[in-house]
Design a protein around this motif. Structure first.
Motif, mmCIF file in Angstrom:
data_model
loop_
_atom_site.group_PDB
_atom_site.id
_atom_site.type_symbol
_atom_site.label_atom_id
_atom_site.label_comp_id
_atom_site.label_asym_id
_atom_site.label_seq_id
_atom_site.Cartn_x
_atom_site.Cartn_y
_atom_site.Cartn_z
ATOM 1 N N ARG A 271 0.822 -1.216 0.000
ATOM 2 C CA ARG A 271 0.000 0.000 0.000
ATOM 3 C C ARG A 271 0.853 1.263 0.000
ATOM 4 O O ARG A 271 0.529 2.236 -0.692
ATOM 5 C CB ARG A 271 -0.933 -0.010 1.219
ATOM 6 C CG ARG A 271 -2.054 -1.035 1.124
ATOM 7 C CD ARG A 271 -2.987 -0.741 -0.029
ATOM 8 N NE ARG A 271 -4.068 -1.713 -0.115
ATOM 9 C CZ ARG A 271 -4.951 -1.766 -1.098
ATOM 10 N NH1 ARG A 271 -4.866 -0.914 -2.103
ATOM 11 N NH2 ARG A 271 -5.903 -2.675 -1.104
ATOM 12 N N LYS A 272 1.929 1.259 0.786
ATOM 13 C CA LYS A 272 2.812 2.439 0.815
ATOM 14 C C LYS A 272 3.470 2.633 -0.550
ATOM 15 O O LYS A 272 3.556 3.757 -1.062
ATOM 16 C CB LYS A 272 3.878 2.251 1.909
ATOM 17 C CG LYS A 272 4.946 3.348 1.973
ATOM 18 C CD LYS A 272 4.373 4.664 2.461
ATOM 19 C CE LYS A 272 5.455 5.750 2.578
ATOM 20 N NZ LYS A 272 6.394 5.496 3.688
ATOM 21 N N THR A 273 3.913 1.536 -1.154
ATOM 22 C CA THR A 273 4.542 1.627 -2.465
ATOM 23 C C THR A 273 3.532 2.067 -3.523
ATOM 24 O O THR A 273 3.855 2.869 -4.414
ATOM 25 C CB THR A 273 5.158 0.265 -2.862
ATOM 26 O OG1 THR A 273 6.107 -0.115 -1.867
ATOM 27 C CG2 THR A 273 5.854 0.356 -4.202
ATOM 28 N N GLN A 274 2.315 1.565 -3.416
ATOM 29 C CA GLN A 274 1.259 1.988 -4.341
ATOM 30 C C GLN A 274 1.072 3.500 -4.283
ATOM 31 O O GLN A 274 0.948 4.170 -5.316
ATOM 32 C CB GLN A 274 -0.061 1.292 -4.000
ATOM 33 C CG GLN A 274 -1.221 1.707 -4.901
ATOM 34 C CD GLN A 274 -2.563 1.197 -4.403
ATOM 35 O OE1 GLN A 274 -2.677 0.664 -3.299
ATOM 36 N NE2 GLN A 274 -3.596 1.355 -5.215
ATOM 37 N N TYR A 275 1.078 4.055 -3.076
ATOM 38 C CA TYR A 275 0.906 5.495 -2.911
ATOM 39 C C TYR A 275 2.077 6.265 -3.528
ATOM 40 O O TYR A 275 1.889 7.217 -4.288
ATOM 41 C CB TYR A 275 0.778 5.848 -1.425
ATOM 42 C CG TYR A 275 0.739 7.343 -1.187
ATOM 43 C CD1 TYR A 275 -0.444 8.066 -1.370
ATOM 44 C CD2 TYR A 275 1.886 8.038 -0.809
ATOM 45 C CE1 TYR A 275 -0.477 9.434 -1.180
ATOM 46 C CE2 TYR A 275 1.862 9.408 -0.610
ATOM 47 C CZ TYR A 275 0.679 10.100 -0.801
ATOM 48 O OH TYR A 275 0.660 11.466 -0.628
ATOM 49 N N LEU A 276 3.300 5.846 -3.204
ATOM 50 C CA LEU A 276 4.479 6.542 -3.703
ATOM 51 C C LEU A 276 4.559 6.506 -5.225
ATOM 52 O O LEU A 276 4.995 7.470 -5.862
ATOM 53 C CB LEU A 276 5.751 5.924 -3.103
ATOM 54 C CG LEU A 276 5.960 6.114 -1.597
ATOM 55 C CD1 LEU A 276 7.161 5.300 -1.125
ATOM 56 C CD2 LEU A 276 6.155 7.590 -1.257
ATOM 57 N N ALA A 277 4.151 5.384 -5.800
ATOM 58 C CA ALA A 277 4.224 5.227 -7.248
ATOM 59 C C ALA A 277 3.066 5.914 -7.970
ATOM 60 O O ALA A 277 3.111 6.109 -9.180
ATOM 61 C CB ALA A 277 4.251 3.744 -7.606
ATOM 62 N N GLY A 278 2.010 6.262 -7.212
ATOM 63 C CA GLY A 278 0.857 6.898 -7.828
ATOM 64 C C GLY A 278 -0.044 5.930 -8.568
ATOM 65 O O GLY A 278 -0.846 6.336 -9.408
#
Length: 313
Positions: A271-278
């Motif tokens: 989820r954190k990576t999803q956010y950072l990647a947009g």
């Protein structure tokens, strides 16, 4: 009850059509027509099942997917159809007809993915930034463009931005007082706020106070673009050519972004990576886990694997 009547009865605003929604999201007319056809087909199927797109639940959606399989659609085609359906559910949510997207994280397993080869390690990415020369130029314009380019290299290797992200950045998106930069969303990505490295902030201070002003004067323009570039944004082409000289593994901005996202997954959860990647959908982030068998197993168990009769669809 018709959709428009239902909304007005609930005290909602006048109906915005699905086409209006898709136009606002930035889709082309060709894509809009495709999504409209999928919506009509799905709505008719729902009617035969004595339900509606507003009322349908996840379990019944699985029956729809099974019906697509029986008609001989490939896994890839079904995933495309699910993508259109996700857009329709998001429209219904935006217009207050639904509270959820029942298939938000649903994808057909077993579709062959494009492997991410030749990825760069964090040390290699950072080396690209520090290797990029920005002070060894006598001519004033080249000195300023090289300083700008080094700023852009930092956003590529630390924040994982692509060409479209860089082009869409405006001066107001830079939040130096917070040590962050805001990346606006597009029709395919979500907006996000990402922290800057301390050395990036130092570079940005010089860039906003001096470098950008000189570039605006040279281009004879007045724009709120963070990186003024005229009609075409070709800056990254020049940058990538130079980065290849520092490391032959550096193939292009997509490969570098893939490297950044893959490295994020080693530090953060999905989820954190999803956010950072947009990424709009978790499935987009999952693609970067393909070489991690343990994480793949977790994905299969946690994100709606679809099975019928003991066979993966």
């Amino acid at each position: 009850m018709e959709m428009s009547k239902q909304k007005i009865a609930c005290g909602g605003s006048p109906l915005k059509t699905y086409t209006d929604y898709l136009k606002k999201e930035g889709y082309t007319m060709q894509t809009i027509n495709t999504k409209e056809r999928e919506k009509i087909y799905f709505t008719k199927w729902c009617k035969r099942q004595m339900t509606t797109p507003i009322e349908i639940d996840y379990k019944t959606c699985l029956k729809y997917i099974k019906s697509l399989t029986r008609k001989g659609n490939s896994k890839r085609t079904i995933n495309h159809k699910l993508g259109s359906l996700k857009s329709y559910f998001n429209y219904l949510i935006s217009e207050s007809y639904r509270l959820d997207n029942p298939i938000e994280n649903t994808n057909i397993k077993g579709v062959q993915r494009t492997l991410n080869h030749n990825l760069l390690e964090p040390e290699e990415l950072e080396d690209l930034y520090y290797s990029y020369e920005s002070d060894n130029y006598q001519e004033e314009y080249h000195k300023y463009t090289s300083k700008r380019n080094k700023i852009i290299v930092g956003l590529i290797v630390y924040q994982g931005l692509d060409t479209k992200d860089l082009k869409n950045l405006k001066l107001e998106h830079l939040q130096l007082s917070k040590g962050k930069i805001y990346i606006p969303g597009t029709k395919k990505s979500n907006g996000r706020e990402i922290e800057l490295k301390p050395w990036q902030m130092i570079g940005f201070i010089e860039y906003t106070n001096e470098v950008r002003t000189h570039l605006l004067q040279r281009l004879n323009t007045d724009t709120d673009q963070l990186f003024p570039s005229g009609d075409r944004f070709t800056i990254t082409h020049t940058i990538i050519k130079k980065l290849k000289k520092y490391n032959q593994k550096a193939e292009g901005i997509k490969q570098i972004r893939a490297s950044v996202i893959t490295n994020w997954l080693k530090q953060y959860n999905l989820r954190k990576t999803q956010y950072l990647a947009g990424h709009r959908y978790i499935s987009s982030t999952e693609r970067y886990l393909q070489d991690d068998l343990e994480n793949l197993h977790e994905i299969v168990n946690n994100y709606h694997p679809i099975n019928f009769g003991g066979h993966n669809l």
